[in-house]
Design a protein around this motif. Structure first.
Motif: not given
Length: 92
Positions: A31-55
């Motif tokens: 996902w980080e290399s942009d070879n594969v794009q996560p689903a939007f819900e997964t992106l939100v989950e990953l960012v929240e697991a890092c302690g941030f939120e997408l706005d």
């Protein structure tokens, strides 16, 4: 890019983030290399697991600014990266 930025800001390794969301380190790397794009819900989950939120904000498109930004990003890529990006777009 967002996933990597959030992970690094949180001081996490790929393995740490993977453990938090129940995913393999290799999947985080893809996902980080942009070879594969996560689903939007997964992106939100990953960012929240890092302690941030997408706005997200819905606003009118400034086509000229968007075009200029795309050109600027492409200038930062190596010729090989530009070709790879072009080929991915053509063969999707």
């Amino acid at each position: 890019m967002i996933i990597r930025d959030a992970r690094l800001r949180a001081g996490l390794s790929q393995a740490d983030l993977g453990a938090r969301v129940g995913r393999d380190r290799a999947q985080i790397a893809r996902w980080e290399s942009d070879n594969v794009q996560p689903a939007f819900e997964t992106l939100v989950e990953l960012v929240e697991a890092c302690g941030f939120e997408l706005d997200f904000v819905l606003r009118p498109l400034d086509a000229e600014a968007t075009h200029t930004a795309q050109l600027s990003r492409n200038l930062l890529r190596s010729p090989q990266e530009r070709v790879r990006k072009l080929l991915r777009a053509v063969y999707r």
